[in-house]
Design an enzyme around this catalytic site. Sequence first.
Site, short mmCIF file in Angstrom:
data_model
loop_
_atom_site.label_atom_id
_atom_site.label_comp_id
_atom_site.label_asym_id
_atom_site.label_seq_id
_atom_site.Cartn_x
_atom_site.Cartn_y
_atom_site.Cartn_z
N ARG A 84 86.61 9.27 53.47
CA ARG A 84 87.25 10.46 54.05
C ARG A 84 88.48 10.83 53.23
O ARG A 84 88.76 12.01 52.99
CB ARG A 84 87.62 10.23 55.52
CG ARG A 84 88.47 11.35 56.09
CD ARG A 84 88.54 11.43 57.62
NE ARG A 84 88.52 10.17 58.30
CZ ARG A 84 89.56 9.31 58.41
NH1 ARG A 84 90.71 9.60 57.82
NH2 ARG A 84 89.43 8.19 59.07
N TYR B 95 86.42 39.15 55.56
CA TYR B 95 85.15 38.55 56.00
C TYR B 95 85.22 38.28 57.51
O TYR B 95 86.24 37.77 58.01
CB TYR B 95 84.91 37.26 55.20
CG TYR B 95 83.84 36.39 55.79
CD1 TYR B 95 82.55 36.87 55.96
CD2 TYR B 95 84.11 35.08 56.16
CE1 TYR B 95 81.56 36.07 56.52
CE2 TYR B 95 83.13 34.27 56.70
CZ TYR B 95 81.86 34.77 56.89
OH TYR B 95 80.89 33.98 57.45
N ASP C 251 91.60 34.53 48.85
CA ASP C 251 90.18 34.16 48.92
C ASP C 251 89.52 34.74 47.67
O ASP C 251 89.38 35.96 47.52
CB ASP C 251 89.56 34.74 50.20
CG ASP C 251 88.13 34.27 50.40
OD1 ASP C 251 87.43 34.05 49.39
OD2 ASP C 251 87.71 34.13 51.56
N LYS D 62 79.02 30.04 47.61
CA LYS D 62 78.62 31.28 46.95
C LYS D 62 78.47 31.07 45.43
O LYS D 62 77.67 30.27 45.00
CB LYS D 62 79.61 32.39 47.29
CG LYS D 62 80.05 32.39 48.75
CD LYS D 62 78.94 32.64 49.75
CE LYS D 62 79.51 32.79 51.15
NZ LYS D 62 78.59 32.56 52.22
#
Length: 387
Positions: A53, A105, A177, A202
Amino acid sequence: MDEPKHSPRPETIAAAYGVASDTAFGAVAPPLYLSSTYEFAGFENPRAYDYGRAGNPTRDLLGRALAKLEGGAGAVVTSSGMAALDLIASQLPAGACVIAPHDCYGGTMRLLKAREALGQLSLHLVDQRDDDAVAAALAGTPALLLIETPSNPLLRVVDIAALSARAKAAGAAVAVDNTFLSPALQQPIALGADYVIHSTTKYLNGHSDVIGGAVVVADAERLERVAQWANVVGCGGSPFDAWLTLRGLRTLFARMRGQQISAMTIAEMLSRHPAVAAVHYPGLASHPDHALAARQQSGFGAMLSFELAGGVEAVKRLIAALRVFTFAESLGGVESLIVHPATMTHADMGDEARALAGIGPGLLRVSVGLEAEADLLDDLAAGLATC
Ligand code: PLP
């Protein structure tokens, strides 16, 4: 090529960062480390990694490659683009003021509104092309300015350097972003951003087979805080996803080059078509932000959207007729996708916010892939003939 002595160009970083860095067997392709835990060398003597982690060699290699490409001090690789945004949002002090685009978005808006509903932050959605609206929002001692450029789905472009300078003067951190362009076409840190957010789902991965994200951080102090918080909340991406994303990253520049050439041709074809009322692509000279995009970006990208004059009924006919484009959410893969934002990616925004943002029922968003350009044009032409 983990830490080369020369300064490689971005294409070389994407294609070769971490290649032939395996000290165990000299593997050329970086190995995939799946282990969740690591043997200590002795009492109170951990090695470079102790628990998955907190850190993982494969995930960290991807993070370093992304940081190099974006010009940041480092990066934290997360389990999704939304986890990357939330990694920043969830660290803000209670009640912090966040300024975000009114046309961002839909998932970004949903996340920020949900945190606002819990009383964790105060959200100001503004049209960032409107200087007065930005000035009014900045007067409220904001903690964070979030920029999304080009915006999803309307491809509006805002000036990162100008907005960053104004946000900094008001004491706010700046997060950009960069999902729509990737570092191949835009580098927000060089323009003043403190954080770059990615949905690596993406373009960075590019093959529509991973959900992932990243926060690239400009300075070492903020990076340490973000990396610590990622360990506290456990939002790191899986090693296998990081390995796939690193493999996808190898071809980022080549994909982007090919995809944006077709996007330009498609945008031109659509803008001449009688069934199309408007085309939103910053590469078109007619786009209101064309000059800014030409200055700020090193390419216009492969995302575009367009409005059908016949509204939602024309949308249904076009979608039913398409054979090469796939009717699906997401973007940035090698296959071309088409989406109806009002009922899909931006459905949760609600009617009022969608109307304010300018997302109408006749709007379709296209992610142009790597198929033969002529097939894409033929497919759209055949579909548009039914509208
Ligand atoms: N940012 C933008 C611009 C997006 O388009 C998306 C997803 O479509 C996200 C962030 C969220 O990314 P993810 O789906 O990986 O959580």
